[in-house]
Design a protein around this motif. Sequence first.
Motif, PDB file in Angstrom:
ATOM      1  N   ALA A 178       0.987  -0.980   0.061  1.00 58.49           N
ATOM      2  CA  ALA A 178      -0.268   0.344  -0.257  1.00 58.49           C
ATOM      3  C   ALA A 178       1.346   1.230   0.078  1.00 58.49           C
ATOM      4  CB  ALA A 178      -1.130  -0.202   0.842  1.00 58.49           C
ATOM      5  N   SER A 179       2.138   1.057   0.807  1.00 57.69           N
ATOM      6  CA  SER A 179       3.545   1.962   0.737  1.00 57.69           C
ATOM      7  C   SER A 179       3.348   2.311  -0.344  1.00 57.69           C
ATOM      8  CB  SER A 179       3.775   2.510   2.088  1.00 57.69           C
ATOM      9  OG  SER A 179       3.610   2.045   2.549  1.00 57.69           O
ATOM     10  N   GLY A 180       3.646   1.816  -1.139  1.00 59.75           N
ATOM     11  CA  GLY A 180       4.040   1.623  -2.873  1.00 59.75           C
ATOM     12  C   GLY A 180       3.054   2.129  -3.627  1.00 59.75           C
ATOM     13  N   PHE A 181       1.823   2.129  -3.482  1.00 56.89           N
ATOM     14  CA  PHE A 181       0.658   2.355  -3.660  1.00 56.89           C
ATOM     15  C   PHE A 181       0.369   3.827  -3.981  1.00 56.89           C
ATOM     16  CE2 PHE A 181      -1.828  -1.984  -4.428  1.00 56.89           C
ATOM     17  CZ  PHE A 181      -1.436  -2.052  -5.675  1.00 56.89           C
ATOM     18  N   LEU A 182       0.940   3.962  -2.629  1.00 56.28           N
ATOM     19  CA  LEU A 182       0.874   5.579  -2.463  1.00 56.28           C
ATOM     20  C   LEU A 182       2.076   6.982  -2.937  1.00 56.28           C
ATOM     21  CD1 LEU A 182      -0.632   7.879  -0.891  1.00 56.28           C
ATOM     22  CD2 LEU A 182       0.914   7.408   1.163  1.00 56.28           C
ATOM     23  N   LEU A 183       3.367   5.798  -2.687  1.00 55.06           N
ATOM     24  CA  LEU A 183       4.437   6.250  -3.303  1.00 55.06           C
ATOM     25  C   LEU A 183       4.160   6.749  -4.170  1.00 55.06           C
ATOM     26  CD1 LEU A 183       6.925   7.763  -1.924  1.00 55.06           C
ATOM     27  CD2 LEU A 183       7.700   5.548  -2.466  1.00 55.06           C
ATOM     28  N   TYR A 184       3.737   5.201  -5.668  1.00 57.73           N
ATOM     29  CA  TYR A 184       4.223   5.625  -6.620  1.00 57.73           C
ATOM     30  C   TYR A 184       2.533   6.652  -7.382  1.00 57.73           C
ATOM     31  CZ  TYR A 184       4.196   3.548 -11.809  1.00 57.73           C
ATOM     32  OH  TYR A 184       4.524   3.850 -12.891  1.00 57.73           O
ATOM     33  N   LEU A 219      -3.432   9.756  -9.602  1.00 52.65           N
ATOM     34  CA  LEU A 219      -4.949   9.352  -8.510  1.00 52.65           C
ATOM     35  C   LEU A 219      -4.954   8.039  -8.303  1.00 52.65           C
ATOM     36  CD1 LEU A 219      -6.924  11.614  -7.269  1.00 52.65           C
ATOM     37  CD2 LEU A 219      -8.512  10.883  -9.178  1.00 52.65           C
ATOM     38  N   VAL A 220      -5.482   7.152  -9.589  1.00 56.61           N
ATOM     39  CA  VAL A 220      -5.576   5.715  -8.689  1.00 56.61           C
ATOM     40  C   VAL A 220      -4.576   5.015  -7.476  1.00 56.61           C
ATOM     41  CG1 VAL A 220      -4.978   3.555 -10.454  1.00 56.61           C
ATOM     42  CG2 VAL A 220      -6.515   5.481 -11.769  1.00 56.61           C
ATOM     43  N   PHE A 221      -3.445   5.204  -8.164  1.00 53.24           N
ATOM     44  CA  PHE A 221      -2.921   4.414  -6.733  1.00 53.24           C
ATOM     45  C   PHE A 221      -2.681   5.680  -5.912  1.00 53.24           C
ATOM     46  CE2 PHE A 221      -0.376   3.333 -10.872  1.00 53.24           C
ATOM     47  CZ  PHE A 221       0.028   1.769 -10.340  1.00 53.24           C
ATOM     48  N   LEU A 222      -2.687   6.810  -5.814  1.00 52.08           N
ATOM     49  CA  LEU A 222      -3.494   7.453  -4.352  1.00 52.08           C
ATOM     50  C   LEU A 222      -4.108   6.834  -3.858  1.00 52.08           C
ATOM     51  CD1 LEU A 222      -1.801   9.930  -3.542  1.00 52.08           C
ATOM     52  CD2 LEU A 222      -3.347  11.369  -4.225  1.00 52.08           C
ATOM     53  N   VAL A 223      -5.608   7.102  -4.507  1.00 53.20           N
ATOM     54  CA  VAL A 223      -6.831   6.348  -4.379  1.00 53.20           C
ATOM     55  C   VAL A 223      -6.698   5.162  -3.193  1.00 53.20           C
ATOM     56  CG1 VAL A 223      -9.086   5.590  -4.322  1.00 53.20           C
ATOM     57  CG2 VAL A 223      -7.740   8.303  -5.051  1.00 53.20           C
ATOM     58  N   ALA A 224      -5.867   4.211  -4.532  1.00 55.90           N
ATOM     59  CA  ALA A 224      -5.588   2.507  -3.564  1.00 55.90           C
ATOM     60  C   ALA A 224      -4.894   2.796  -2.299  1.00 55.90           C
ATOM     61  CB  ALA A 224      -5.070   2.096  -4.606  1.00 55.90           C
ATOM     62  N   GLY A 225      -4.310   3.393  -2.606  1.00 57.96           N
ATOM     63  CA  GLY A 225      -3.247   3.662  -0.929  1.00 57.96           C
ATOM     64  C   GLY A 225      -3.684   4.579   0.302  1.00 57.96           C
ATOM     65  N   LEU A 226      -4.877   5.059  -0.202  1.00 57.16           N
ATOM     66  CA  LEU A 226      -5.392   6.000   1.355  1.00 57.16           C
ATOM     67  C   LEU A 226      -7.074   4.723   1.151  1.00 57.16           C
ATOM     68  CD1 LEU A 226      -5.750   9.699  -0.570  1.00 57.16           C
ATOM     69  CD2 LEU A 226      -4.717   8.582   1.776  1.00 57.16           C
ATOM     70  N   ALA A 227      -7.476   4.173   0.113  1.00 52.79           N
ATOM     71  CA  ALA A 227      -7.973   2.676   1.053  1.00 52.79           C
ATOM     72  C   ALA A 227      -7.921   1.904   0.889  1.00 52.79           C
ATOM     73  CB  ALA A 227      -8.685   2.415  -0.581  1.00 52.79           C
ATOM     74  N   PHE A 228      -6.567   1.399   1.346  1.00 52.07           N
ATOM     75  CA  PHE A 228      -5.843   0.438   1.988  1.00 52.07           C
ATOM     76  C   PHE A 228      -6.110   0.826   3.740  1.00 52.07           C
ATOM     77  CE2 PHE A 228      -2.316  -1.402   4.597  1.00 52.07           C
ATOM     78  CZ  PHE A 228      -2.550  -2.777   3.847  1.00 52.07           C
ATOM     79  N   LYS A 229      -5.560   1.647   3.633  1.00 55.25           N
ATOM     80  CA  LYS A 229      -5.465   1.976   5.087  1.00 55.25           C
ATOM     81  C   LYS A 229      -6.486   3.342   5.648  1.00 55.25           C
ATOM     82  CE  LYS A 229      -0.853   3.312   5.277  1.00 55.25           C
ATOM     83  NZ  LYS A 229       0.610   1.801   5.644  1.00 55.25           N
TER      84      LYS A 229
END
Length: 501
Positions: A178-184, A219-229
């Motif tokens: 998830a951190s990878g998603f957010l960082l990417y 935006l897609v990767f950002l939302v994925a990281g937020l959704a995990f948290k």
Amino acid sequence: MTTPIPQAVIDLVPLYAEVALLIGACAILLIDMFLSQGKRSVTYVLSLITLLVCAALSYHDFAAGTTVYTFNGMFVSDPMSNLLKLFTYLAVGLTLVYSRQYADDRGMLSGNLGGEFYVLALFAMLGQMVMISGSSFLSVYLGVELMSLSLYALVAIRRDNHKATEAAMKYFILGALASGFLLYGISMLYGATGTLDIAKVATAVAAGTIKPTILVFGLVFLVAGLAFKLGAVPFHMWVPDVYEGSPTAVTLLLGGAPKIATFAICIRLLVEGLLPMAVDWQQMLMVLAVMSLAIGNITAIAQTNLKRMLAYSTIAQMGFVLLGLLAGVAGATDRTGAASAYSAAMYYTITYVLTTIGSFGMLMLLSRAGFEAETLNDFKGLSKRNGWFAVVMSILLFSLAGVPPMMGFAAKFSVLTAVLGTGQIWLTVLAVMFSLIGAFYYLRVVKVMWFDEPVDNAPIVVKGDMSFALSLNGLAIVALGVLPGPLLAACLKAMTLTLNT
């Protein structure tokens, strides 16, 4: 002649609460090294004192109602951040009170571990505070990692427990993903806009000169990281296993205050940074919200383990938070309408945290050395063993179900009103239907507490501080449900002032 105040000191003024917490946590870690095993209560008291000091500093800033940026715009102290920090202190403070006896019975406060439980909890909270006040993608990410690394260690704090070790591995691996998603996602937005400052990103995106494809991918990767948290579907797979496998005291640290911090970064990144792309992320949040409400509520019905049931309940509750966030998009050009929707989501998040903390506190209340109270059978006949705590647990469950006059009803009503205000009647009806489904598994616990015979007749031994805090927690849920106005008004004021700066 007066000596000018150094710029370094001026920069630190908005961070006084964070600085006090950092100093307090480091001091507690050093003091704990010299404490004998029987004096671990000193660490507990010092941790609570540190929280009180931080609360006083944040309340002073909240009462001032000002917005101050520091460290080249990487950190902001505004009404929203200060209000959320106050409830973060409350959540962590209640967690420490509820978990004191539980952690001691399981050797989490003795031997080589010492007071690391308290110190790691404080460092996790420091990460949450940085997340709440981050006004740069970089500072937000640093806060996320500080919180996550502390929580990874806390989940695995009972190294001799295979369930806790397995939960820690799952949480670590999926959390890293998830951190990878957010960082990417952050890296793509940085590549497109050339800045990590959230306000400058908003300006660059609004200019309309950037290729939308790059922005949407980021935006897609950002939302994925937020959704995990948040634990939203389909990024929820870690929630039930980690909640069940962690010591209940750590589960409480996972399911409480971090949700407040995650809500804050949703506002920072999506609303303050990417509002020009609201049409895109609104659709994503809508899908996440509906799936979370459906899978969370339906799957929870099949659970007999209460920690797993409350985990799926969390997933469903986050669906309502997402509904509040997407409802604010309709008011993107109307700051008043947007602030109302976002304040409803904030109020819902606070409600969820206060109620869930009390629910897990009840699990720890019924647990004892060598015994974990986490199944439906463990709550059978609770009214015959201790009537008052059966009442408290019933209040908490009714609130989670959204039964009036509990706080949960006011929270659900405010979010549904915001969604209805956008004209999305179908979404409102769907949310109400899934809430009715969810009421079943909450009321099932109430039924076994009041109408079944107890399976375990062991006496319930409660320390005075825990008994007082749990009772106060339950009564607050009723009081804030009967009189939700002041807290709703505080949320609306904080959100309005923050969005208008």
